[in-house]
Design an enzyme around this catalytic site. Structure first.
Site, PDB file in Angstrom:
ATOM      1  N   GLU A 132      39.872  49.021  49.441  1.00  0.00           N
ATOM      2  CA  GLU A 132      38.755  48.754  50.375  1.00  0.00           C
ATOM      3  C   GLU A 132      39.164  48.841  51.843  1.00  0.00           C
ATOM      4  O   GLU A 132      38.540  48.234  52.702  1.00  0.00           O
ATOM      5  CB  GLU A 132      38.091  47.392  50.062  1.00  0.00           C
ATOM      6  CG  GLU A 132      37.509  47.329  48.674  1.00  0.00           C
ATOM      7  CD  GLU A 132      36.580  46.135  48.446  1.00  0.00           C
ATOM      8  OE1 GLU A 132      36.347  45.344  49.364  1.00  0.00           O
ATOM      9  OE2 GLU A 132      36.057  46.018  47.303  1.00  0.00           O
ATOM     10  N   GLU A 243      36.370  47.645  40.416  1.00  0.00           N
ATOM     11  CA  GLU A 243      35.805  46.299  40.541  1.00  0.00           C
ATOM     12  C   GLU A 243      34.308  46.380  40.348  1.00  0.00           C
ATOM     13  O   GLU A 243      33.640  47.182  41.005  1.00  0.00           O
ATOM     14  CB  GLU A 243      36.052  45.683  41.938  1.00  0.00           C
ATOM     15  CG  GLU A 243      37.468  45.228  42.210  1.00  0.00           C
ATOM     16  CD  GLU A 243      37.618  44.556  43.571  1.00  0.00           C
ATOM     17  OE1 GLU A 243      36.672  43.903  44.032  1.00  0.00           O
ATOM     18  OE2 GLU A 243      38.699  44.712  44.166  1.00  0.00           O
TER      19      GLU A 243
END
Ligand SMILES: *[C@@H]1O[C@H](CO)[C@@H](O)[C@H](O)[C@H]1NC(C)=O
Ligand SMILES: *[C@@H]1O[C@H](CO)[C@@H](O)[C@H](O)[C@H]1NC(C)=O
Length: 317
Positions: A132, A243
């Protein structure tokens, strides 16, 4: 012979369709900042494998860092824990804290190869450079403050450094990729990162998609729209779901209501369909509030002794 090879080919097709990696995301420390030691990781990996109604399928672990929490560049103790429990590893190198920290991540990666050899390298299914980091440099991500993030050009450099570090080692043939949010992939400025990856990992949470319809009733569509957007930007590279999840407790987020009942629906709709499709899935997560309070909390299991506490919802598919 012909019949035999036809049979083998058919069997191989069937097993490929259901052979996605299935696992959870594992942080390096508990919520009180205490480092997880080898026994903690072993306990977690074993708890994942013995989850009720999952047929022992959750045998993979995604890590965020190669570095033992609280050290400069000591190998994370999740590595010997994975060896002892035969757990497959999606390795992660933290890439949001600059080049000096990446140097430590690479040093730990190399140390793991030399310390543990093929016992380690045979368990590795992929290596993610970053997590991320592209999301973190966006206006929305900056508020999240978990490190500075990384520019696309920096990530490309880090990916090249990791490829150089594993050249000629037991990890040389393993896919090297990157994990980010689906919104980061849907940004054409970031295409150069994808171009340098063998695979990409996508993080997508309808719960956090507050500018869109995101009730549990539309969550399956919201998730799969994000997944498909990522595939459209993947330049033909495999897309792993690194995720996703639905919170069991926490505040309402636009139309999304956190509850165990809704997490069960999300599991049945999204997790079970991904597993059925053979997509590599690292669900978020097994337990996220040990020795602290996560809000929202995405933990399948609440705080407490992982091998004693029961899942908050049924995991059957
Ligand atoms: C698009 O990506 C670039 C580079 O990662 C970033 O600087 C920019 O903020 C992103 N744009 C949006 C709208 O998130
Ligand atoms: C969720 O969407 C996917 C992709 O369209 C589909 O394959 C799956 O069957 C859906 N699940 C449910 C329960 O509707």
């Amino acid at each position: 012979m012909r019949l035999t090879s036809t049979f083998v080919a058919a069997a191989a097709t069937i097993s490929t369709a259901s052979a996605g990696y299935k696992g959870f995301n594992y942080g390096a420390n508990f919520l009180n900042n205490q480092a997880k030691v080898q026994a903690d990781f072993e306990y977690e990996f074993n708890a994942a494998k013995t989850l009720p109604n999952t047929n022992g399928q959750f045998t993979s672990a995604r890590l965020y860092t190669m570095i033992q929490h609280g050290t400069t560049n000591t190998v994370i103790s999740a590595i010997p824990a994975a060896i002892n429990t035969n757990t497959q590893l999606l390795l992660g190198l933290w890439a949001s804290a600059g080049q000096a920290n990446v140097n430590n991540e690479v040093a730990a990666l190399k140390a793991a190869i030399s310390q543990y050899g093929t016992k380690f390298t045979n368990l590795v299914v992929g290596i993610s450079v970053g997590s991320e980091d592209l999301y973190r440099i966006t206006p929305t991500g900056i508020a999240n403050k978990a490190g500075a993030g990384a520019q696309p050009s920096e990530l490309v450099n880090y990916i090249k450094q990791v490829r150089a570090a594993i050249k000629g080692t037991g990890l040389a043939s393993k896919p090297v990729g990157h994990v980010d949010t689906w919104t980061a992939y849907d940004n054409s400025t970031n295409a150069v990162v994808v171009q340098n990856c063998d695979f990409i990992g996508v993080d997508a949470y309808p719960y956090f998609q507050t500018t869109m319809a995101n009730s549990i009733g539309t969550a399956n569509k919201t998730f799969y729209d994000a997944y498909q957007t990522t595939i459209n930007r993947a330049q033909g590279k495999p897309v792993w779901v690194t995720e996703t999840g639905w919170p069991v407790t926490g505040p309402q987020s636009n139309q999304a209501v956190a509850s165990a009942a809704n997490a069960r629906i999300y599991w049945e709709d999204v997790s079970c369909s991904l597993i059925k499709k053979g997509v590599n899935l690292f669900y978020y997560t097994l337990q996220d509030n040990q020795w602290g309070t996560a809000s929202p909390s995405f933990g399948i299991k609440p705080a407490g002794d992982l091998q004693q506490v029961q899942p908050a919802f049924n995991l059957a598919c």
